[in-house]
Design a protein around this motif. Structure first.
Motif, mmCIF file in Angstrom:
data_model
loop_
_atom_site.group_PDB
_atom_site.id
_atom_site.type_symbol
_atom_site.label_atom_id
_atom_site.label_comp_id
_atom_site.label_asym_id
_atom_site.label_seq_id
_atom_site.Cartn_x
_atom_site.Cartn_y
_atom_site.Cartn_z
ATOM 1 N N ARG A 65 0.803 -1.227 0.000
ATOM 2 C CA ARG A 65 0.000 0.000 0.000
ATOM 3 C C ARG A 65 0.832 1.272 0.000
ATOM 4 N NH1 ARG A 65 -4.123 -2.007 4.554
ATOM 5 N NH2 ARG A 65 -5.169 -3.594 3.344
ATOM 6 N N GLY A 66 1.824 1.338 -0.857
ATOM 7 C CA GLY A 66 2.641 2.545 -0.969
ATOM 8 C C GLY A 66 3.806 2.605 -0.002
ATOM 9 N N TYR A 67 3.890 1.677 0.935
ATOM 10 C CA TYR A 67 5.008 1.627 1.880
ATOM 11 C C TYR A 67 6.053 0.627 1.392
ATOM 12 C CZ TYR A 67 2.439 4.343 5.305
ATOM 13 O OH TYR A 67 1.766 5.353 5.948
ATOM 14 N N VAL A 68 7.304 0.975 1.546
ATOM 15 C CA VAL A 68 8.412 0.096 1.190
ATOM 16 C C VAL A 68 9.171 -0.231 2.473
ATOM 17 C CG1 VAL A 68 10.546 -0.115 -0.119
ATOM 18 C CG2 VAL A 68 8.606 1.093 -1.115
ATOM 19 N N CYS A 69 9.430 -1.526 2.679
ATOM 20 C CA CYS A 69 10.136 -1.999 3.868
ATOM 21 C C CYS A 69 11.358 -2.796 3.411
ATOM 22 C CB CYS A 69 9.211 -2.884 4.702
ATOM 23 S SG CYS A 69 9.987 -3.575 6.174
ATOM 24 N N ALA A 70 12.470 -2.643 4.115
ATOM 25 C CA ALA A 70 13.688 -3.375 3.767
ATOM 26 C C ALA A 70 14.376 -3.887 5.019
ATOM 27 C CB ALA A 70 14.638 -2.476 2.978
ATOM 28 N N VAL A 71 15.009 -5.060 4.885
ATOM 29 C CA VAL A 71 15.763 -5.694 5.960
ATOM 30 C C VAL A 71 17.056 -6.231 5.357
ATOM 31 C CG1 VAL A 71 15.811 -7.570 7.641
ATOM 32 C CG2 VAL A 71 13.685 -6.410 7.162
ATOM 33 N N SER A 84 23.913 -2.421 8.193
ATOM 34 C CA SER A 84 23.027 -1.269 8.015
ATOM 35 C C SER A 84 22.021 -1.550 6.908
ATOM 36 C CB SER A 84 23.833 -0.012 7.661
ATOM 37 O OG SER A 84 24.349 -0.120 6.352
ATOM 38 N N VAL A 85 20.923 -0.812 6.969
ATOM 39 C CA VAL A 85 19.918 -0.825 5.915
ATOM 40 C C VAL A 85 19.338 0.580 5.852
ATOM 41 C CG1 VAL A 85 18.048 -1.611 7.413
ATOM 42 C CG2 VAL A 85 17.890 -1.979 4.957
ATOM 43 N N SER A 86 19.111 1.067 4.635
ATOM 44 C CA SER A 86 18.483 2.382 4.480
ATOM 45 C C SER A 86 17.532 2.360 3.299
ATOM 46 C CB SER A 86 19.528 3.484 4.302
ATOM 47 O OG SER A 86 20.088 3.440 3.014
ATOM 48 N N VAL A 87 16.431 3.088 3.466
ATOM 49 C CA VAL A 87 15.441 3.251 2.404
ATOM 50 C C VAL A 87 15.173 4.741 2.288
ATOM 51 C CG1 VAL A 87 13.113 2.714 1.605
ATOM 52 C CG2 VAL A 87 14.380 1.035 2.938
ATOM 53 N N ARG A 88 15.318 5.254 1.083
ATOM 54 C CA ARG A 88 15.101 6.686 0.843
ATOM 55 C C ARG A 88 14.136 6.864 -0.320
ATOM 56 N NH1 ARG A 88 19.357 11.168 -1.418
ATOM 57 N NH2 ARG A 88 17.883 12.895 -1.317
ATOM 58 N N ALA A 89 13.031 7.532 -0.072
ATOM 59 C CA ALA A 89 12.100 7.891 -1.141
ATOM 60 C C ALA A 89 12.602 9.173 -1.808
ATOM 61 C CB ALA A 89 10.698 8.105 -0.583
ATOM 62 N N TRP A 90 12.276 9.348 -3.068
ATOM 63 C CA TRP A 90 12.710 10.512 -3.837
ATOM 64 C C TRP A 90 12.303 11.799 -3.126
ATOM 65 C CZ3 TRP A 90 16.005 11.327 -7.568
ATOM 66 C CH2 TRP A 90 15.947 12.504 -8.314
ATOM 67 N N ARG A 91 13.242 12.712 -2.957
ATOM 68 C CA ARG A 91 13.062 14.016 -2.308
ATOM 69 C C ARG A 91 12.669 13.899 -0.831
ATOM 70 N NH1 ARG A 91 10.353 17.998 -6.801
ATOM 71 N NH2 ARG A 91 12.128 17.949 -8.204
ATOM 72 N N ALA A 92 13.129 12.859 -0.188
ATOM 73 C CA ALA A 92 12.866 12.679 1.246
ATOM 74 C C ALA A 92 14.153 12.215 1.923
ATOM 75 C CB ALA A 92 11.757 11.657 1.460
ATOM 76 N N GLY A 106 17.439 -3.625 10.602
ATOM 77 C CA GLY A 106 16.109 -3.232 10.168
ATOM 78 C C GLY A 106 15.069 -3.951 10.989
ATOM 79 N N PRO A 107 13.841 -3.854 10.603
ATOM 80 C CA PRO A 107 13.298 -3.332 9.358
ATOM 81 C C PRO A 107 13.213 -1.806 9.336
ATOM 82 C CG PRO A 107 11.530 -4.110 10.748
ATOM 83 C CD PRO A 107 12.806 -4.420 11.462
ATOM 84 N N VAL A 108 13.252 -1.273 8.143
ATOM 85 C CA VAL A 108 13.107 0.162 7.921
ATOM 86 C C VAL A 108 11.981 0.344 6.915
ATOM 87 C CG1 VAL A 108 14.221 2.198 6.972
ATOM 88 C CG2 VAL A 108 15.515 0.655 8.409
ATOM 89 N N THR A 109 11.000 1.196 7.258
ATOM 90 C CA THR A 109 9.835 1.407 6.395
ATOM 91 C C THR A 109 9.663 2.883 6.092
ATOM 92 O OG1 THR A 109 8.763 -0.501 7.422
ATOM 93 C CG2 THR A 109 7.354 0.992 6.178
ATOM 94 N N VAL A 110 9.362 3.197 4.829
ATOM 95 C CA VAL A 110 9.047 4.575 4.424
ATOM 96 C C VAL A 110 7.811 4.550 3.530
ATOM 97 C CG1 VAL A 110 11.437 5.352 4.516
ATOM 98 C CG2 VAL A 110 10.511 4.572 2.365
ATOM 99 N N HIS A 111 7.100 5.681 3.508
ATOM 100 C CA HIS A 111 5.982 5.803 2.582
ATOM 101 C C HIS A 111 6.527 6.380 1.287
ATOM 102 C CE1 HIS A 111 2.397 7.458 0.630
ATOM 103 N NE2 HIS A 111 1.837 6.374 1.151
ATOM 104 N N ALA A 112 6.496 5.594 0.232
ATOM 105 C CA ALA A 112 7.037 6.029 -1.049
ATOM 106 C C ALA A 112 5.936 6.433 -2.014
ATOM 107 C CB ALA A 112 7.870 4.912 -1.672
ATOM 108 N N GLY A 113 4.735 5.947 -1.824
ATOM 109 C CA GLY A 113 3.670 6.230 -2.785
ATOM 110 C C GLY A 113 4.073 5.693 -4.148
ATOM 111 N N HIS A 114 4.096 6.582 -5.155
ATOM 112 C CA HIS A 114 4.523 6.189 -6.493
ATOM 113 C C HIS A 114 5.897 6.761 -6.826
ATOM 114 C CE1 HIS A 114 0.723 4.311 -7.410
ATOM 115 N NE2 HIS A 114 0.100 5.368 -6.901
ATOM 116 N N ARG A 115 6.630 7.192 -5.811
ATOM 117 C CA ARG A 115 7.962 7.763 -6.040
ATOM 118 C C ARG A 115 9.020 6.679 -6.139
ATOM 119 N NH1 ARG A 115 8.485 11.769 -1.107
ATOM 120 N NH2 ARG A 115 7.463 10.013 -0.092
ATOM 121 N N ARG A 116 10.141 7.050 -6.726
ATOM 122 C CA ARG A 116 11.289 6.148 -6.783
ATOM 123 C C ARG A 116 11.927 6.049 -5.407
ATOM 124 N NH1 ARG A 116 14.655 8.970 -11.269
ATOM 125 N NH2 ARG A 116 13.574 10.724 -10.372
ATOM 126 N N VAL A 117 12.599 4.919 -5.167
ATOM 127 C CA VAL A 117 13.277 4.711 -3.891
ATOM 128 C C VAL A 117 14.720 4.255 -4.138
ATOM 129 C CG1 VAL A 117 11.223 4.186 -2.530
ATOM 130 C CG2 VAL A 117 12.402 2.349 -3.722
#
Length: 135
Positions: A65-71, A84-92, A106-117
């Protein structure tokens, strides 16, 4: 229960016992072989969309649902090592988890929507990066 006049076939009993031991050993080995993926699935919700493998581990990426999680998972578990683990959405700003861990970062979760990560993972001296991707 044995009927009168029947004999016990000891070789058949040994074969059945050996088969039972073999089945238990195989199931134990299979459960150990799949712990990394099962562990990541338990930490992140959603469906697995990608794996970034490298020599000392891998980064498992999930989306829901628009969230990206990484471990980041370590290949061989043992003493504490830098992970380490990092998740970065475009312009965030990136969401990061780093430190000395035995099993995973991790886990590390960000809301990416339809943006690149951009997803990065490190275990010891080796690492992997996804580059900017759209999931």
């Amino acid at each position: 229960m044995l009927r009168e006049g029947t004999t016990v076939d000891k070789s058949a009993i040994r074969r059945h016992m050996a088969l039972g031991v073999a089945v238990l050993t195989a199931s134990g080995l299979l459960s150990l072989a799949g712990t990394g993926t099962a562990e990541a699935a338990a930490l992140c919700s959603g469906r697995k969309v990608r794996t970034l493998p490298f020599s000392t581990g891998s980064v498992q990426i999930y989306k829901k649902r628009g969230y990206v999680c990484a471990v980041t998972l370590r290949e061989r578990q043992g003493t504490r090592t830098y992970m380490s683990v990092s998740v970065r959405a475009w312009r965030a700003r990136p969401a990061v988890n780093k430190g000395l861990f035995k099993h995973h970062a991790g886990p590390v979760t960000v809301h990416a929507g339809h943006r690149r990560v951009l997803i990065k993972g490190t275990v010891g001296s080796d690492s992997a990066s996804s580059g900017w991707i759209r999931l």
